[in-house]
Structure formats: C-alpha cells, structure tokens
Scaffold this motif. Structure first.
Motif, PDB file in Angstrom:
ATOM      1  N   SER A 199       1.093  55.401  24.486  1.00 38.78           N
ATOM      2  CA  SER A 199       1.880  56.217  25.410  1.00 38.78           C
ATOM      3  C   SER A 199       2.730  55.311  26.107  1.00 38.78           C
ATOM      4  O   SER A 199       3.625  55.670  27.172  1.00 38.78           O
ATOM      5  N   VAL A 200       2.948  54.016  25.698  1.00 37.66           N
ATOM      6  CA  VAL A 200       3.686  52.889  26.572  1.00 37.66           C
ATOM      7  C   VAL A 200       4.645  52.525  25.391  1.00 37.66           C
ATOM      8  O   VAL A 200       4.549  52.225  24.016  1.00 37.66           O
ATOM      9  N   LEU A 201       5.934  52.977  25.492  1.00 41.14           N
ATOM     10  CA  LEU A 201       7.254  52.581  24.402  1.00 41.14           C
ATOM     11  C   LEU A 201       7.073  50.962  24.131  1.00 41.14           C
ATOM     12  O   LEU A 201       7.209  50.181  25.379  1.00 41.14           O
ATOM     13  N   ASP A 202       7.039  50.603  23.092  1.00 43.80           N
ATOM     14  CA  ASP A 202       6.856  49.015  22.584  1.00 43.80           C
ATOM     15  C   ASP A 202       7.830  48.016  23.213  1.00 43.80           C
ATOM     16  O   ASP A 202       7.241  47.282  23.751  1.00 43.80           O
ATOM     17  N   TYR A 203       9.068  48.328  23.070  1.00 43.94           N
ATOM     18  CA  TYR A 203      10.078  47.445  23.268  1.00 43.94           C
ATOM     19  C   TYR A 203      11.543  47.879  23.665  1.00 43.94           C
ATOM     20  O   TYR A 203      11.947  48.648  22.749  1.00 43.94           O
ATOM     21  N   PHE A 204      12.150  46.965  24.642  1.00 44.61           N
ATOM     22  CA  PHE A 204      13.450  47.436  24.708  1.00 44.61           C
ATOM     23  C   PHE A 204      14.263  46.019  24.806  1.00 44.61           C
ATOM     24  O   PHE A 204      13.512  44.939  25.433  1.00 44.61           O
ATOM     25  N   ILE A 205      15.390  45.942  24.358  1.00 47.52           N
ATOM     26  CA  ILE A 205      16.093  44.668  24.425  1.00 47.52           C
ATOM     27  C   ILE A 205      17.398  45.292  25.290  1.00 47.52           C
ATOM     28  O   ILE A 205      18.308  45.974  24.641  1.00 47.52           O
ATOM     29  N   MET A 206      17.560  44.759  26.546  1.00 44.90           N
ATOM     30  CA  MET A 206      18.566  45.302  27.156  1.00 44.90           C
ATOM     31  C   MET A 206      19.521  43.887  27.331  1.00 44.90           C
ATOM     32  O   MET A 206      19.298  42.887  27.683  1.00 44.90           O
ATOM     33  N   ILE A 207      20.840  44.466  26.912  1.00 44.78           N
ATOM     34  CA  ILE A 207      22.126  43.495  26.857  1.00 44.78           C
ATOM     35  C   ILE A 207      23.071  43.789  27.827  1.00 44.78           C
ATOM     36  O   ILE A 207      23.582  44.776  27.807  1.00 44.78           O
ATOM     37  N   TYR A 208      23.476  42.887  28.935  1.00 40.65           N
ATOM     38  CA  TYR A 208      24.360  43.518  29.859  1.00 40.65           C
ATOM     39  C   TYR A 208      25.618  42.664  29.621  1.00 40.65           C
ATOM     40  O   TYR A 208      25.637  41.129  29.423  1.00 40.65           O
ATOM     41  N   ARG A 209      26.718  43.177  29.736  1.00 35.24           N
ATOM     42  CA  ARG A 209      28.151  42.674  29.663  1.00 35.24           C
ATOM     43  C   ARG A 209      28.407  41.816  30.788  1.00 35.24           C
ATOM     44  O   ARG A 209      28.402  42.207  31.770  1.00 35.24           O
ATOM     45  N   ARG A 210      28.736  40.255  30.449  1.00 32.84           N
ATOM     46  CA  ARG A 210      29.327  39.549  31.675  1.00 32.84           C
ATOM     47  C   ARG A 210      30.338  38.906  31.204  1.00 32.84           C
ATOM     48  O   ARG A 210      30.170  37.693  30.390  1.00 32.84           O
ATOM     49  N   PRO A 211      31.608  39.374  31.241  1.00 31.70           N
ATOM     50  CA  PRO A 211      32.990  38.559  30.501  1.00 31.70           C
ATOM     51  C   PRO A 211      33.180  37.375  31.516  1.00 31.70           C
ATOM     52  O   PRO A 211      32.597  37.209  32.748  1.00 31.70           O
ATOM     53  N   GLY A 213      34.638  34.858  34.028  1.00 30.98           N
ATOM     54  CA  GLY A 213      35.351  35.336  35.461  1.00 30.98           C
ATOM     55  C   GLY A 213      34.205  36.310  36.163  1.00 30.98           C
ATOM     56  O   GLY A 213      34.381  36.379  37.394  1.00 30.98           O
ATOM     57  N   MET A 214      33.438  36.771  35.526  1.00 32.06           N
ATOM     58  CA  MET A 214      32.239  37.602  36.309  1.00 32.06           C
ATOM     59  C   MET A 214      31.181  36.838  36.716  1.00 32.06           C
ATOM     60  O   MET A 214      30.662  36.263  36.075  1.00 32.06           O
ATOM     61  N   SER A 215      30.938  37.014  38.109  1.00 32.04           N
ATOM     62  CA  SER A 215      29.605  36.368  38.522  1.00 32.04           C
ATOM     63  C   SER A 215      28.442  37.011  38.051  1.00 32.04           C
ATOM     64  O   SER A 215      28.558  38.029  37.199  1.00 32.04           O
ATOM     65  N   HIS A 216      27.392  36.172  38.060  1.00 30.13           N
ATOM     66  CA  HIS A 216      26.086  36.724  37.310  1.00 30.13           C
ATOM     67  C   HIS A 216      25.891  38.148  38.120  1.00 30.13           C
ATOM     68  O   HIS A 216      25.798  38.397  39.316  1.00 30.13           O
ATOM     69  N   PRO A 217      25.634  39.301  37.270  1.00 29.56           N
ATOM     70  CA  PRO A 217      25.370  40.495  37.868  1.00 29.56           C
ATOM     71  C   PRO A 217      24.138  40.708  38.683  1.00 29.56           C
ATOM     72  O   PRO A 217      24.012  41.634  39.382  1.00 29.56           O
ATOM     73  N   PHE A 218      23.137  39.818  38.587  1.00 30.95           N
ATOM     74  CA  PHE A 218      22.074  39.989  39.431  1.00 30.95           C
ATOM     75  C   PHE A 218      21.727  38.878  40.300  1.00 30.95           C
ATOM     76  O   PHE A 218      20.647  38.434  40.554  1.00 30.95           O
ATOM     77  N   GLY A 219      22.564  37.854  40.391  1.00 31.11           N
ATOM     78  CA  GLY A 219      22.777  36.971  41.491  1.00 31.11           C
ATOM     79  C   GLY A 219      22.026  35.802  41.104  1.00 31.11           C
ATOM     80  O   GLY A 219      21.361  35.121  42.298  1.00 31.11           O
ATOM     81  N   SER A 220      21.762  35.508  39.813  1.00 29.37           N
ATOM     82  CA  SER A 220      20.767  34.457  39.403  1.00 29.37           C
ATOM     83  C   SER A 220      21.632  33.671  38.472  1.00 29.37           C
ATOM     84  O   SER A 220      22.898  33.530  38.662  1.00 29.37           O
ATOM     85  N   SER A 221      20.888  32.705  37.874  1.00 30.71           N
ATOM     86  CA  SER A 221      21.556  31.717  36.841  1.00 30.71           C
ATOM     87  C   SER A 221      21.131  31.895  35.555  1.00 30.71           C
ATOM     88  O   SER A 221      21.805  31.175  34.952  1.00 30.71           O
ATOM     89  N   TRP A 222      20.170  32.664  35.077  1.00 33.64           N
ATOM     90  CA  TRP A 222      19.633  32.904  33.728  1.00 33.64           C
ATOM     91  C   TRP A 222      20.743  33.675  33.028  1.00 33.64           C
ATOM     92  O   TRP A 222      21.308  34.523  33.399  1.00 33.64           O
ATOM     93  N   HIS A 223      20.496  33.379  31.615  1.00 33.53           N
ATOM     94  CA  HIS A 223      21.448  33.765  30.599  1.00 33.53           C
ATOM     95  C   HIS A 223      20.325  35.066  29.905  1.00 33.53           C
ATOM     96  O   HIS A 223      21.000  35.908  29.489  1.00 33.53           O
ATOM     97  N   GLY A 224      18.991  34.872  29.800  1.00 34.66           N
ATOM     98  CA  GLY A 224      18.281  35.722  29.348  1.00 34.66           C
ATOM     99  C   GLY A 224      16.923  35.426  29.954  1.00 34.66           C
ATOM    100  O   GLY A 224      16.556  34.438  30.434  1.00 34.66           O
ATOM    101  N   ILE A 225      15.945  36.695  30.090  1.00 30.61           N
ATOM    102  CA  ILE A 225      14.749  36.518  30.515  1.00 30.61           C
ATOM    103  C   ILE A 225      13.656  37.208  29.705  1.00 30.61           C
ATOM    104  O   ILE A 225      14.058  38.222  29.470  1.00 30.61           O
ATOM    105  N   ALA A 226      12.495  36.857  29.635  1.00 30.39           N
ATOM    106  CA  ALA A 226      11.651  37.267  28.820  1.00 30.39           C
ATOM    107  C   ALA A 226      10.716  38.184  29.580  1.00 30.39           C
ATOM    108  O   ALA A 226       9.446  38.580  29.694  1.00 30.39           O
ATOM    109  N   GLY A 227      11.508  39.588  29.979  1.00 29.63           N
ATOM    110  CA  GLY A 227      10.897  40.654  30.588  1.00 29.63           C
ATOM    111  C   GLY A 227      11.826  41.722  31.123  1.00 29.63           C
ATOM    112  O   GLY A 227      13.222  41.288  31.121  1.00 29.63           O
ATOM    113  N   LEU A 228      11.503  42.741  31.463  1.00 28.89           N
ATOM    114  CA  LEU A 228      12.244  43.762  32.071  1.00 28.89           C
ATOM    115  C   LEU A 228      12.195  43.588  33.655  1.00 28.89           C
ATOM    116  O   LEU A 228      12.858  44.534  34.324  1.00 28.89           O
ATOM    117  N   GLY A 229      11.501  43.146  34.149  1.00 24.35           N
ATOM    118  CA  GLY A 229      11.298  42.740  35.457  1.00 24.35           C
ATOM    119  C   GLY A 229      11.026  43.882  36.590  1.00 24.35           C
ATOM    120  O   GLY A 229      11.511  44.068  37.767  1.00 24.35           O
TER     121      GLY A 229
END
Length: 622
Positions: A199-211, A213-229
C-alpha cells in the motif's frame, strides 16, 4: 518458476525525437517528430510474486519498477523557454509534451532507443535485469510554494493528483486509475525487497521547471536530491507515499540546464536510491577524479562501471586470482564482460573492454561513454575502493594517456568559478605526475587566492577556454588502451601510465593487449612486466620509463620499435641480463647502463625523465 519471456519486435515503428543543442547549456530544441524503423529485442526482467532481492539499497535493483514521472511548473512562471515551452492543461494532467513522454516507457515491452529515456538507460545498464517504466503527468503548483521546502511542494502536487485519502476533504483527485501496478514492492529493511504490495506507491520522479533567471524554487543550491523530502502521507484508495527512509518513494529534480543535464542528474539521484547515500568522492561534485559511473557530475561521465554493476547484481567481473592469465573480453557495456584484480585490502583494479557497441538516438549516440571521444575504443582501467564512502576517492581512472607535468598559462573565470582558476597545459611525461582526469593540488606559492587548495582545473592544448571541463571527460586525450597504430597496448611498471602506485610500488599485475577480433580483446595478464612466461622476444611499441633500476631478465630480448624513446631519471639504470634490439639497428648486449652510457650508444633514443612538478604538490594515491 521460469517466467523469463522473450519478445521480438520486427520493424516496429517508433517516434524518435530529434534533439539539437546550441551553445554550452546543452538545451533541447522543440521536438521534431520523425518516424523511424527500429528492429529490437526486449526481454522481460525476472519478476514474480514473492520474489526477494537484496540488490538495491532503498529500491530494488532487480525486476520491474513502475513509477510516476511528474513535470511541475509554477503558476507564475511566464518565462519563454523553448526547452520547456508549454503550460499544463489544468483539467488534464495526462496531457504532456512529446519530449516529456519520451522520458519513460509505459511498459517493459515498449521499444525505445532514445538517450534521455529512463527505461532505455536502465535496461541497457542492467543488461535487462532492471526495468523502470511508468506514466507521465504534467501539472502546476501555486507560487506560494516558492522558497518553501521541496517536501511540502511534493506532497501538495501528489495529493492534488491522487487525493489526500480523506473522503471528507475538499481535495479531489485529478487522476482516477488503478494504482496496483505502482505498488509492486515492499521493504522490511535497507537492501531487502520483496515483490509484494504494501500500500506504499513505489516511486515518483518529480521534475520542476526552473528556466534561466529564475532563482532556486526551494531556496537551495541543489539541482537534484535523492528523496521527496517529506514524512509519509496518504493518498486516495488506501495508498501512502514515503518521502524518506529505507523504502523511499522517489526523487526530486530541477529542469534547469536542458534535457541532457536533467536526465544525467536524474540518473545520479536514482543511483543514490540504488547504490546508497554516499557519493563515490568526498567534498563537492567538482573535487574528484574524472571517473565514469552512475554518479554523474559535470566532470564525470554518465556510464555505469563494472564495480557498480556488481554491487547491483547486474554482472560480475572475472576475479583474477593470480596475476598471470590470458583472457578474452567481449564488449563490456553490452555483455558485462570485465576483469578485476585485488591490489590492496578493499581495493581493486577493474578492466573493461569499451567498444561503444551500444547505440542510442537523440542527445547522445551511446551510454558507453567512459570517454566522450567516439574513436577512443579499447581497454578502460580504473581503481575502485569498496565500499563507497565520502571519506575517500572511490573511483580513480587510469587513462592510457598517462601522467604528465603541467604548466600554468594564466588564470581565468571562464568556467563559472567564483574565483579565477589556473589554465593548464600538459608538458613532459612524468609517470608520477598528474593525468588529465586527476585532481590537481596547487602549491601555496602558486595560488592566486586562498580558495585554491585542491581543485579540479580545466586544461586544453590550444588555450580554448570554452572547453572548460570537457577535457576531463576525454575530449582531447586517450582514455583506453588498444591495438590501433600509435595507441598503447602495454600497461606495465615501465609504461606511462605505470601499473604502480604513485610511490612506485607495483600493483602486482601487468597486461598486454595481444589482438582484437571484431569487438573482443585478447589480453595477456602477467606479474612480470616483460611477460617472460610467453615471450622470448618482446616488441616494445611504446615509450619506456625508467625511474630507478629496470631489470630485463636473461631469457628476454626487447625489440624497441622505430621512434620509441627510453626516458630515464638522472640516477636510474637499465640492467640488461637479456638484450635490447633496436629496429633497423644493432643490438645492445647484456650489462648495466646509466643514462649517459646509453646516450653514448643510442643518443636519439634516450631522453631525460623530468619529474619537477613545479607549482603542483606531489601527486598521491588520494
């Protein structure tokens, strides 16, 4: 139970997206759809109810994993950007752009050879043992999640699409479908997976658009992170999503530098879930040797290595119990053929025959890119320390180009550093110097500022600053040993690179590539640098380097080919118990010869071995 099924698709028509790059950002042009015939064979990975595997850390590395790939755009993001031009349809999250759909296949028997395709990548990397498939969705998120924690954003998006599990809630799921295929696996501990639903959905790959000139949407410096947080949370129909822990439910990725960079970083993050949390290097992603493997960085090639395949159960390298053997290696990437030899406790040399047989379409021609040069095909060698740990350099390439002295041409910020970095040029050969894939350590006297301690530098022959780090990925130098004219086929204590540690202690194994037949290499391994058990007369087709005393045994005659040079350190000696012949010249009989004595006999074949690194600290074994 045998459920290994084979399906052959003859001239199956697929849509191939032509991706074109301009400039240095590796960005994707709008998709151009072209029909193309592909003949392919797809084998279903072994998968059955109750199957258990201990390959893979947070997710299984064997069988099938069915995922959701969700592209997300902030509602206030009105920037025109042709790699990702459209806005989502608020009423239909299944309406996606063609290039988004190309990121993953809907089923295991879908044929695709597109490079930026998750299914294709893992099918090829795992030799058919691991298949990632799934559905693609596209939605938006309110700007109020900007500069918020990415875990909150992920939870909002997933519950927007699949509901929050509360029938009284105002949140109504946009997606109504059977989620059974997305719940195939359960895990009771890290590295142990059972093919049964939990009953746990196995996997999600979340990809956020950051063109741009746009600052990091989550106020950080990473381009990818190995979790959903996020902590575990519910969705409709009794399912849950886990954002952390030993059976993590996905990764989070920014689409910031175009399709190629996004895809490579996505594989990097999934590698954490597969191989483990640790990077194969300490410190930042710019401070490590330029290896090849799952953990892509801008100086590391995205091409799985034999050590990683072993760890994930996808292939097993032949262990050379003794240093003397003659073996034939098929193409590494398509067969899994590789060899390894233990040189220390927990440290191995790996040998891969990289022929670039595997092919892809779109962004890149092949996943077999230990070197980015298309003509650099042959034996790739690297050292691996186990297990992966951020306390050491775990993957250390030994390129056929060898080790050298270097000079500083100047300083530049052309590669985006906060500080001017040295621009280097390779000079004379030095078997205990630095290779073009190494970390360079600058002496304090040569530093332009205090930040230059141990840094990866960029280097090029023509002082072309736009190349930046591409040289480290094999742009201008040889990575592989091979049988082509002018190439190196010997890896010994007297070659450059030498089969030894930087302090001169030998690895205890040498090799000679004897022949190539189609894509197979026949390789002679030996504990003796002159292969005395096989050759009475050894043809030397590359330069010889003498650091201390090089002994040629009595039963051996060396034939030094025309143009080959013997480099000798000032106080070194050649101890000939056998003999040395020069092509088109007389032979040198047994005896002990200093550099000056040999210069008297063969002046055009002897050169000094320069070992002064000048502005660099002595190279070490990291």
């Amino acid at each position: 139970m045998n459920i290994l099924l084979n399906f052959r698709f003859r001239w199956f028509w697929v849509a191939i997206v032509a991706l074109v790059f301009t400039g240095s950002c590796n960005a994707q042009q709008p998709a151009v759809i072209e029909e193309r015939a592909v003949e392919a064979e797809v084998t279903e990975p072994i998968m059955f109810a109750g199957m258990e595997t201990e390959f893979g850390e947070q997710i299984p590395a064997i069988g099938r994993l069915h995922a959701h790939v969700i592209f997300v755009r902030f509602e206030g993001d009105n920037r025109d950007w042709w790699p990702w031009p459209s806005k989502p349809n608020p009423d239909d999250p299944t309406e996606v752009e063609d290039w988004m759909r190309d990121y993953i296949n809907p089923s295991w028997n879908t044929v695709s050879d597109e490079y930026a395709n998750i299914s294709n990548y893992f099918r090829e990397a795992s030799l058919g043992k691991f298949m990632v498939t799934g559905d693609v969705l596209y939605t938006s998120i309110p700007d109020s999640f900007m500069n918020n924690h990415y875990g909150r954003a992920n939870r909002f998006v997933i519950q927007k699409l699949f509901g929050d599990g509360d029938p009284e809630s105002d949140i109504k799921a946009q997606i109504q479908k059977d989620l059974t295929p997305f719940d195939r696996w359960s895990s009771t501990r890290r590295g142990h997976h059972v093919a049964e639903p939990d009953s746990v959905l196995d996997y999600f790959i979340m990809i956020y658009r950051r063109p741009p000139g746009m600052s990091h949407p989550f106020g950080s410096s990473w381009h990818g992170i190995a979790g959903l947080g996020t902590a575990e949370f519910p969705v409709d129909n009794g399912y849950r999503v886990k954002g952390s822990g030993f059976n993590i439910s996905g990764i989070t990725q920014l689409f910031h530098r175009g399709a190629l960079e996004t895809f490579n970083m996505l594989i990097h993050e999934m590698a954490h879930n597969l191989v483990g949390f640790a990077h194969p290097y300490p410190g930042g992603s710019s401070i490590h040797p330029s290896y090849w493997g799952l953990f892509y960085t801008h100086i590391a090639n995205q091409s799985i290595n034999a050590f990683e395949r072993e760890r994930l159960g996808w292939s097993e390298a032949t262990l050379l119990e003794e240093p003397s053997a003659r073996i034939t290696l098929g193409d590494y990437y398509t067969t899994g053929d590789a060899a390894k030899f233990r040189i220390n406790d927990g440290e191995y040399l790996y040998f891969e025959n990289r022929q670039k047989v595997q092919v892809s379409t779109g962004i890149e021609p092949t996943y077999d890119n230990a070197t980015i040069r298309s003509d650099d095909k042959g034996m790739a060698v690297f050292r691996a320390r186990v297990p992966y740990s951020t306390q050491q350099q775990n993957l250390i390439p030994i390129p056929a180009d060898g080790y050298h002295n270097w000079e500083i041409l100047g300083f530049s910020d052309a590669c985006g550093s906060r500080f001017d970095q040295p621009v280097l040029r390779r000079t004379s050969q030095n078997p205990r110097g630095y290779s073009y894939r190494d970390i360079f350590t600058i002496r304090e006297s040569a530093r332009k500022n205090e930040e230059l301690e141990q840094v990866v530098l960029f280097v090029h022959g023509e002082n072309d600053e736009e190349r930046c780090y591409s040289y480290m990925r094999g742009r201008d130098f040889d990575t592989t040993f091979n049988t082509e004219k002018g190439a190196k086929r010997y890896f010994t204590t007297w070659s450059n690179p030498p089969s030894s540690f930087k302090d001169g202690n030998p690895f205890g194994i040498n090799f000679k590539i004897e022949e190539k037949q189609e894509n197979e290499l026949t390789v002679l391994f030996s504990e003796h640098p002159f292969f005395v058990e096989e050759y009475d007369e050894l043809v030397i087709s590359q330069d010889v380097f003498i650091w201390d005393v090089l002994e040629v045994p009595a039963e051996t005659t060396l034939l030094l080919q025309e143009g080959m040079i013997i480099y000798m350190k000032e106080d070194s000696a050649l101890e000939l118990k056998g003999s040395l012949k020069l092509e088109n010249s007389a032979s040198i009989e047994s005896g002990t010869y200093s550099k000056e004595q040999l210069r008297q006999i063969i002046p055009d074949r002897i050169k000094p071995l320069k070992v002064d690194l000048e502005f660099l600290e002595p190279a070490t074994d990291l």
